[in-house]
Design an enzyme around this catalytic site. Sequence first.
Site, PDB file in Angstrom:
ATOM      1  N   ASN A  80       8.457  11.156  19.483  1.00 26.31           N
ATOM      2  CA  ASN A  80       9.317  12.334  19.324  1.00 26.31           C
ATOM      3  C   ASN A  80       8.847  13.459  20.250  1.00 26.31           C
ATOM      4  O   ASN A  80       7.654  13.782  20.291  1.00 26.31           O
ATOM      5  CB  ASN A  80       9.283  12.839  17.876  1.00 26.31           C
ATOM      6  CG  ASN A  80      10.019  11.905  16.942  1.00 26.31           C
ATOM      7  OD1 ASN A  80      11.225  11.751  17.024  1.00 26.31           O
ATOM      8  ND2 ASN A  80       9.272  11.255  16.046  1.00 26.31           N
ATOM      9  N   GLU A 129       7.818   2.846  17.166  1.00 28.20           N
ATOM     10  CA  GLU A 129       7.853   4.310  17.250  1.00 28.20           C
ATOM     11  C   GLU A 129       6.485   4.847  16.875  1.00 28.20           C
ATOM     12  O   GLU A 129       5.912   4.468  15.844  1.00 28.20           O
ATOM     13  CB  GLU A 129       8.904   4.896  16.314  1.00 28.20           C
ATOM     14  CG  GLU A 129       8.944   6.421  16.367  1.00 28.20           C
ATOM     15  CD  GLU A 129       9.954   7.034  15.422  1.00 28.20           C
ATOM     16  OE1 GLU A 129      10.097   8.283  15.415  1.00 28.20           O
ATOM     17  OE2 GLU A 129      10.602   6.273  14.664  1.00 28.20           O
ATOM     18  N   ASP A 146      17.646  11.021  18.627  1.00 28.53           N
ATOM     19  CA  ASP A 146      17.220  10.762  17.250  1.00 28.53           C
ATOM     20  C   ASP A 146      18.177  11.465  16.273  1.00 28.53           C
ATOM     21  O   ASP A 146      18.869  12.417  16.626  1.00 28.53           O
ATOM     22  CB  ASP A 146      15.800  11.287  17.062  1.00 28.53           C
ATOM     23  CG  ASP A 146      15.150  10.719  15.811  1.00 28.53           C
ATOM     24  OD1 ASP A 146      15.729   9.790  15.207  1.00 28.53           O
ATOM     25  OD2 ASP A 146      14.059  11.190  15.443  1.00 28.53           O
ATOM     26  N   GLU A 181      17.410   3.547  11.601  1.00 32.14           N
ATOM     27  CA  GLU A 181      16.118   3.867  10.994  1.00 32.14           C
ATOM     28  C   GLU A 181      16.280   4.042   9.486  1.00 32.14           C
ATOM     29  O   GLU A 181      17.371   4.314   8.986  1.00 32.14           O
ATOM     30  CB  GLU A 181      15.545   5.142  11.614  1.00 32.14           C
ATOM     31  CG  GLU A 181      16.408   6.377  11.473  1.00 32.14           C
ATOM     32  CD  GLU A 181      15.784   7.597  12.132  1.00 32.14           C
ATOM     33  OE1 GLU A 181      14.616   7.517  12.522  1.00 32.14           O
ATOM     34  OE2 GLU A 181      16.477   8.626  12.255  1.00 32.14           O
ATOM     35  N   GLU A 185      12.111  10.580  22.387  1.00 30.10           N
ATOM     36  CA  GLU A 185      13.175  10.763  21.410  1.00 30.10           C
ATOM     37  C   GLU A 185      13.456  12.260  21.247  1.00 30.10           C
ATOM     38  O   GLU A 185      12.546  13.046  20.969  1.00 30.10           O
ATOM     39  CB  GLU A 185      12.778  10.167  20.057  1.00 30.10           C
ATOM     40  CG  GLU A 185      12.639   8.651  20.074  1.00 30.10           C
ATOM     41  CD  GLU A 185      12.413   8.088  18.673  1.00 30.10           C
ATOM     42  OE1 GLU A 185      12.470   8.881  17.705  1.00 30.10           O
ATOM     43  OE2 GLU A 185      12.171   6.870  18.547  1.00 30.10           O
TER      44      GLU A 185
END
Length: 740
Positions: free
Chosen positions: A575, A516, A639, A695, A607
Amino acid sequence: MKPTKSILFHLRPIILIAAVSMVLSALLLWNSSALKRELAHSTEEYVMDVSAQLAGDISSRLDSFQQALESVACTLSPLPDQDALQASLNRQAQILGFDALAVIAPGGAAVPQGFPKEYLQDRSVFQNKLSSGPAVTYLGGQDLLFSVPLEAGGPAGHILAGVRSKENIQALIAPKSYNGRGLTCIVNSSGAVVISPTDLKPFLQLGDIFSSGADAKAQQAISHMITDMAAQRSGVFQFTAVDGSNLVLSYHPLNANGWILLTLVPADLISGNAGAYIFRSFLLIAGGLLVLGLLFLALVQTYRANRRQLESVAYTDPLTGGLNRAAFQRAYQKLASGMPPSSCTLVFLDVKGFKLINESLGVRAGNKILQYICQTLQQHLQPGEIAARVNADQFVLCLQESAPGQVQARLDKMVGAINSSGRPAELQYALTIPQGACRIDDPATDLMLIEERARTACKLQSERSVCSFYNSDLIEKIKREQELNAQLPLSLAHGDFYVYLQPKVRLRDGALGGAEALVRWRHPQYGMIPPGEFIPLFERNGSVCTLDLYLFEQICALLRRWMDQGRAPLPISFNLSRVHFKNPNYLEPFLRLKEQYRIPNGILEMELTESTFFDEQQRQLVQSSIVEMHRHGFLCSLDDFGVGFSALALLKDFDVDAIKLDRQFFSEIASSKSRAVISSFIALAQTLGIHTVAEGIETREQADFLRQAGCDMIQGFYFSKPLPIPEFETWAPSRPPGPN
């Protein structure tokens, strides 16, 4: 109040109505007078225009009669025998509309012999015609005699005469306008009648006015008319006849023998019964004012009885039954008038995620929850304190507290009561209520400014359910944010933003399954700026879109370098802020960069946070955007999955490739209930063909459980913290099959 003043107070509406009535009556009289003058002027103009047209028509007809006679005279030279002449004249008279045609010799003999003798009595008339041209002569009986000399070649001194009778000429001068109410006649320049209408009486009365001078204004107008008639000029005037009727008289020259056309019509030809209508208007207005006065008095009587009810409607929130914004402002102004400085605090409350509550539970349930919140707040108020709902899901309080600790304690009790076991059955989850407060140091400060400061403090709240106070620290924070906003363009240009990669490890074989991408800001002056400080700021002002594109290009450049070096591209997720979805074409710059760096499909993953789906219109846009992402080779993941109310509904409505289980699920991994929830999410995702990523994993216990539950990948400090790209490139090939 003294009795006299009290009486005057109650009589004031009546006095006002009387004054208005007098003013309206005066205006109506003035307007009526002006209307009469305008109608009189319009009548004169109308009569003048129509009479002028009639005079022109009569002059043209007289000329046409004369021209017709001249054309007949041309056909009689040389003269035929008397029988033929008589037959021709009778035929022409019938064709041309003359009562009789005759050829008259100088001695008075006429052909045909039956030509009326009375027309030949005045020999001087015909003697004059022997040496003159065409003429029209007035005969005593109001008949007209038209005469022309015969053309050359005929007997010397002979004339052709044609007679048109009184009735014939009366039909000629009869007006076709005025609705049958007009009379006309022809007079000579001295005023003697040449041709009169059928009824001569009005003109005889006019003659009386000519001679009597009873009406001075009319006499002056008649004197002016006589002067105009002698000079062959037109004119019009109004006068009152001897019988009291109002008349309009117009005069126009006819261009024949100095004759004048007189037209006589009633003065009320246009106005009609305007006077009666005006009088009735007075009566209607007077009656209306009377009714208005009575109605006003009735309203005054009922006003006091209904005042409290009206105030209740105006100052009550229709949804909660509590105070609305207007009522809060009114109550606050009353409190502020006697409020000591720095003795009270204004608090702003914003129920977090209430749109999602309405969507998941329904508007009716949402309204019930708002009513419950308002009632709970009211129950915890002390005397002299006020609370109101000022927006859909926002409330303001004025508390008689000044110390932050006391304000926080009061708010904790309120929020605790809202989330207590006595809450409505529809409210299955504890509400998060961000809080902002501003101490009222100066009660004279505008309420809107104080509320805006409390609202700002609420927006900048750093911790959930902890009140943020508008103070010097917050002001410094605002200044700090302004400085960061100003530094963003320079930092982007100088490359002060760096990409950090946090590994994602596959649980089935321990291999590196992806990473990520996170952004870090290393400012040359301020040093390392935490993402939690600048990301929310840039999301509020929209700058996060520029930052996201910058980060995306850095990722594309990194993947391109790896592929150029012969390395296999590693899937990287990043993101995507919900701010992008305000622009329907937000995906285009990402596609250009992907194509520019020639990134293969299935490598880049966007995400989306669950808050992206709150707005119903935005949800539709996101749904279609996910389809476009897949069409252009992007992956899409959800997410922070599971923290909202509609997590399962999102899996049903949106075709995502992966879900990231939020870290809060793993804080109590030893709990059987937590394990059951996690296992259920993972099993559901497997059924739907969706990959799962956990996560925030920090312990072996968490990793072992997720491996047993069938989770696909994990990321967190258990394996590695986010690493700068050089460190990640060193760490990835040599990563051991366990934690660092």
